[in-house]
Scaffold this motif. Structure first.
Motif, PDB file in Angstrom:
ATOM      1  N   LYS A  88     -47.192 -16.776  13.005  1.00 56.24           N
ATOM      2  CA  LYS A  88     -46.170 -16.332  12.054  1.00 56.24           C
ATOM      3  C   LYS A  88     -46.683 -16.410  10.607  1.00 56.24           C
ATOM      4  O   LYS A  88     -47.352 -17.373  10.231  1.00 56.24           O
ATOM      5  CB  LYS A  88     -44.923 -17.216  12.171  1.00 56.24           C
ATOM      6  CG  LYS A  88     -44.229 -17.178  13.517  1.00 56.24           C
ATOM      7  CD  LYS A  88     -43.021 -18.108  13.498  1.00 56.24           C
ATOM      8  CE  LYS A  88     -42.260 -18.080  14.816  1.00 56.24           C
ATOM      9  NZ  LYS A  88     -41.066 -18.980  14.782  1.00 56.24           N
ATOM     10  N   ASP A  89     -46.320 -15.417   9.810  1.00 60.82           N
ATOM     11  CA  ASP A  89     -46.691 -15.436   8.390  1.00 60.82           C
ATOM     12  C   ASP A  89     -46.075 -16.629   7.667  1.00 60.82           C
ATOM     13  O   ASP A  89     -46.644 -17.131   6.697  1.00 60.82           O
ATOM     14  CB  ASP A  89     -46.239 -14.142   7.704  1.00 60.82           C
ATOM     15  CG  ASP A  89     -47.160 -12.973   8.024  1.00 60.82           C
ATOM     16  OD1 ASP A  89     -48.243 -13.215   8.593  1.00 60.82           O
ATOM     17  OD2 ASP A  89     -46.795 -11.823   7.714  1.00 60.82           O
ATOM     18  N   ALA A  90     -44.921 -17.088   8.146  1.00 61.52           N
ATOM     19  CA  ALA A  90     -44.228 -18.194   7.483  1.00 61.52           C
ATOM     20  C   ALA A  90     -45.076 -19.455   7.421  1.00 61.52           C
ATOM     21  O   ALA A  90     -44.933 -20.270   6.498  1.00 61.52           O
ATOM     22  CB  ALA A  90     -42.912 -18.502   8.197  1.00 61.52           C
ATOM     23  N   PHE A  91     -46.007 -19.633   8.375  1.00 58.83           N
ATOM     24  CA  PHE A  91     -46.830 -20.839   8.447  1.00 58.83           C
ATOM     25  C   PHE A  91     -48.233 -20.642   7.867  1.00 58.83           C
ATOM     26  O   PHE A  91     -49.111 -21.465   8.069  1.00 58.83           O
ATOM     27  CB  PHE A  91     -46.965 -21.305   9.901  1.00 58.83           C
ATOM     28  CG  PHE A  91     -45.715 -21.895  10.480  1.00 58.83           C
ATOM     29  CD1 PHE A  91     -45.479 -23.260  10.430  1.00 58.83           C
ATOM     30  CD2 PHE A  91     -44.757 -21.087  11.068  1.00 58.83           C
ATOM     31  CE1 PHE A  91     -44.327 -23.815  10.961  1.00 58.83           C
ATOM     32  CE2 PHE A  91     -43.592 -21.620  11.601  1.00 58.83           C
ATOM     33  CZ  PHE A  91     -43.368 -22.988  11.552  1.00 58.83           C
ATOM     34  N   THR A 369     -45.330 -23.886   4.668  1.00 57.41           N
ATOM     35  CA  THR A 369     -44.450 -22.764   4.994  1.00 57.41           C
ATOM     36  C   THR A 369     -44.089 -21.976   3.729  1.00 57.41           C
ATOM     37  O   THR A 369     -43.741 -22.548   2.700  1.00 57.41           O
ATOM     38  CB  THR A 369     -43.164 -23.239   5.692  1.00 57.41           C
ATOM     39  OG1 THR A 369     -42.555 -24.281   4.931  1.00 57.41           O
ATOM     40  CG2 THR A 369     -43.480 -23.763   7.095  1.00 57.41           C
ATOM     41  N   LEU A 370     -44.167 -20.655   3.839  1.00 53.92           N
ATOM     42  CA  LEU A 370     -43.932 -19.763   2.693  1.00 53.92           C
ATOM     43  C   LEU A 370     -42.495 -19.277   2.637  1.00 53.92           C
ATOM     44  O   LEU A 370     -42.095 -18.610   1.670  1.00 53.92           O
ATOM     45  CB  LEU A 370     -44.885 -18.563   2.776  1.00 53.92           C
ATOM     46  CG  LEU A 370     -46.374 -18.925   2.795  1.00 53.92           C
ATOM     47  CD1 LEU A 370     -47.228 -17.683   3.027  1.00 53.92           C
ATOM     48  CD2 LEU A 370     -46.784 -19.621   1.496  1.00 53.92           C
ATOM     49  N   GLU A 371     -41.718 -19.611   3.666  1.00 51.54           N
ATOM     50  CA  GLU A 371     -40.300 -19.230   3.705  1.00 51.54           C
ATOM     51  C   GLU A 371     -39.596 -20.114   4.722  1.00 51.54           C
ATOM     52  O   GLU A 371     -40.256 -20.795   5.526  1.00 51.54           O
ATOM     53  CB  GLU A 371     -40.142 -17.754   4.108  1.00 51.54           C
ATOM     54  CG  GLU A 371     -40.757 -17.445   5.461  1.00 51.54           C
ATOM     55  CD  GLU A 371     -40.800 -15.965   5.776  1.00 51.54           C
ATOM     56  OE1 GLU A 371     -40.516 -15.600   6.932  1.00 51.54           O
ATOM     57  OE2 GLU A 371     -41.133 -15.178   4.869  1.00 51.54           O
ATOM     58  N   ASP A 372     -38.262 -20.133   4.691  1.00 51.44           N
ATOM     59  CA  ASP A 372     -37.512 -20.839   5.726  1.00 51.44           C
ATOM     60  C   ASP A 372     -37.855 -20.229   7.074  1.00 51.44           C
ATOM     61  O   ASP A 372     -37.948 -19.000   7.209  1.00 51.44           O
ATOM     62  CB  ASP A 372     -36.001 -20.699   5.486  1.00 51.44           C
ATOM     63  CG  ASP A 372     -35.524 -21.489   4.276  1.00 51.44           C
ATOM     64  OD1 ASP A 372     -36.322 -22.284   3.728  1.00 51.44           O
ATOM     65  OD2 ASP A 372     -34.365 -21.306   3.862  1.00 51.44           O
ATOM     66  N   THR A 373     -38.026 -21.072   8.083  1.00 55.55           N
ATOM     67  CA  THR A 373     -38.393 -20.547   9.396  1.00 55.55           C
ATOM     68  C   THR A 373     -37.846 -21.458  10.489  1.00 55.55           C
ATOM     69  O   THR A 373     -37.147 -22.443  10.215  1.00 55.55           O
ATOM     70  CB  THR A 373     -39.926 -20.393   9.518  1.00 55.55           C
ATOM     71  OG1 THR A 373     -40.251 -19.727  10.733  1.00 55.55           O
ATOM     72  CG2 THR A 373     -40.632 -21.749   9.463  1.00 55.55           C
ATOM     73  N   LYS A 382     -38.633 -23.810   3.693  1.00 58.41           N
ATOM     74  CA  LYS A 382     -39.749 -23.333   2.877  1.00 58.41           C
ATOM     75  C   LYS A 382     -40.418 -24.509   2.176  1.00 58.41           C
ATOM     76  O   LYS A 382     -39.775 -25.483   1.816  1.00 58.41           O
ATOM     77  CB  LYS A 382     -39.213 -22.331   1.851  1.00 58.41           C
ATOM     78  CG  LYS A 382     -40.265 -21.709   0.948  1.00 58.41           C
ATOM     79  CD  LYS A 382     -39.615 -20.723  -0.014  1.00 58.41           C
ATOM     80  CE  LYS A 382     -40.658 -20.081  -0.930  1.00 58.41           C
ATOM     81  NZ  LYS A 382     -40.028 -19.125  -1.884  1.00 58.41           N
TER      82      LYS A 382
END
Length: 490
Positions: A88-91, A369-373, A382
């Motif tokens: 995932k991009d979020a991580f 993390t670049l956003e809430d996930t 995030k």
């Protein structure tokens, strides 16, 4: 807009906020130990934190939260969970306060820490392919470097020698050739100083790792150059100066029609981007990237080869089987090639088992993390720090069997012993979108070094001494430097 409409919009926004908050809170909260005031669970970060973190997962599950000092860490210990997260991009972020002293410009562009790393990675892989990454050209260069190493080793036949001191300059020369287009002689003072810097940084990274969890202490000690932190700052400065000097020389002699190395390619890409204010291709980013190549590219390969030399000494039956395979496939005169591995399943399996058994990088470099996930049903906000424990995957009895703590190359072989079988959960180079970009280079390098060395030499412990196979954690799991005996093979 009338007053009633404004009231309606305000009420609507409040209701939406409440719904979002309730929805977020409805997700499972991460389990984990309470920890102590101020220090949290920092006391568990002993000499083998990867073991302690794995043990905690038996109580709290494969995803849990741990407070270390003033920092909360999300810990991942199971292969499927790590695989899902790292897809995932979020991580995909890196914390802004990793102990690598990135320049302000690199931090500002987020070339390492945020999503712009994708552009940097894509360019790097493309550039490395153009330079002969994994091709005959790479093997020819490695052959030249390995042959010089073999001469150095020949001078130490029949007497105790610490091979790691011979391996270090050879490995870093491979990176120097790739990045800067030139190698340095073994007795060159610049070469010796560079090896010292790489060796010391690997050691100090482990010594000051606790400071990551007390940012104010780290900032204070860095500012005033105190203790190991001060040494680390100075070493990073020295290595940066070396890289900047090389880059300046390349800039002055750049020929767009003759790309000599990685730095040339990067400088040309900078020119193509021109004055684009959004570009991440900048000179300071190149400096930090060059430094990262040295740290990751030379130290981890050296550590892997060093471990294999110790294992060959500690397990003579393993060394004997590798010798037999070398004799049958390569012989005594011809230099090994990467293609030889296709006919050397035991050697390939022995290397794969080494990387599993000793887990060269037991703790994956921290993610952010670049956003809430969400992961495994848990809400992860995030800017959470995420730590994957690769050692836990490599020592998971459900994956590898009850004998997981034994060194056993056969676990990577088919039943008839004629084929290497590497399951997807064998992840020495991590997994997912930020897995090691140097995987291909490292695999070729390690195979050629091991087979070329064992083609010429038999390695053993000094008479009356045992090989110590306990490692010490720095950036990688470092073997203890110890004397070995070399005997020339007939």
């Amino acid at each position: 807009m009338d007053q009633i409409s404004l009231i309606f919009i305000a009420v609507f926004l409040v209701l939406v906020s409440l719904w979002l908050a309730l929805n977020r809170n409805s997700k499972k909260r991460l389990p984990g130990p309470m920890g102590w005031p101020i220090i949290g669970s920092l006391p568990i970060m002993t000499k083998k934190p990867y073991v302690e973190l794995t043990e905690l997962s038996k109580k709290y599950g494969p995803v849990y939260k741990l407070r270390l000092g003033s920092i909360d860490i999300v810990v991942l210990t199971e292969y499927e969970t790590i695989k899902e997260a790292f897809s995932k991009d979020a991580f995909m972020g890196r914390p802004p306060d990793l102990p690598f002293e990135l320049s302000k410009e690199t931090l500002k562009t987020e070339a390492f820490n945020g999503m712009p790393w994708k552009e940097q990675r894509r360019f790097s892989l493309h550039m490395l392919r153009d330079l002969g990454f994994g091709k005959t050209r790479l093997e020819e260069h490695l052959k030249e470097e390995i042959l010089e190493l073999l001469e150095q080793m020949s001078e130490n036949v029949g007497k105790p020698v610490k091979l790691s001191y011979l391996l270090a300059p050879s490995m870093s020369n491979n990176i120097a050739s790739l990045v800067f287009g030139k190698r340095l002689k073994y007795d060159d003072p610049v070469r010796q100083n560079l090896d010292r810097q790489i060796r010391e940084l690997g050691r100090l990274a482990g010594a000051v790792s606790w400071q990551l969890f007390f940012p104010w202490i780290r900032a204070f000690m860095s500012k005033f150059n105190i203790g190991d932190n001060g040494k680390m700052v100075r070493l990073f400065g020295e290595m940066k100066d070396f890289c900047r000097k090389q880059i300046d020389q390349h800039e002055a002699t750049l020929d767009p029609n003759n790309i000599r190395d990685f730095v040339d390619g990067y400088l040309l890409e900078m020119k193509k981007k021109g004055n684009d204010p959004k570009t991440t291709f900048r000179k300071e980013v190149l400096t930090d990237l060059s430094r990262a190549f040295f740290g990751a590219g030379s130290d981890t390969v050296r550590v892997t080869v060093d471990w294999m030399m110790l294992i060959s000494s500690a397990y003579p039956e393993v060394q004997k089987k590798i010798h037999a395979e070398i004799d049958e496939v390569i012989g005594h005169e011809r230099f090994p090639t990467w293609q030889d591995r296709l006919n050397m399943p035991y050697t390939d399996a022995a290397l794969a088992e080494l990387m599993r058994w000793k887990t060269i990088v037991p703790l994956n470099i921290m993610r952010y993390t670049l956003e809430d996930t969400e992961l495994n049903g848990y809400f992860i906000p995030k800017h959470s720090r995420v730590l994957a424990v690769i050692w836990a995957v490599d020592h998971d009895k459900k994956l590898w069997g009850e004998d997981v703590h034994e060194y056993k190359p056969e676990r990577f072989l088919s039943e008839d012993g004629k084929k290497v079988v590497k399951p997807e959960y064998a992840i020495p180079f991590s997994v997912g979108k930020r897995s090691c970009p140097g995987k291909s280079f490292a695999e070729v390098e390690v195979f050629l070094y091991i087979t070329a060395i064992l083609q010429k030499f038999q390695i053993s412990a000094p008479p009356g001494k045992d090989i110590d196979l306990e490692g010490k954690l720095g950036i990688s799991l470092q073997p203890k430097r110890q004397e070995l005996y070399l005997k020339r093979r007939q």
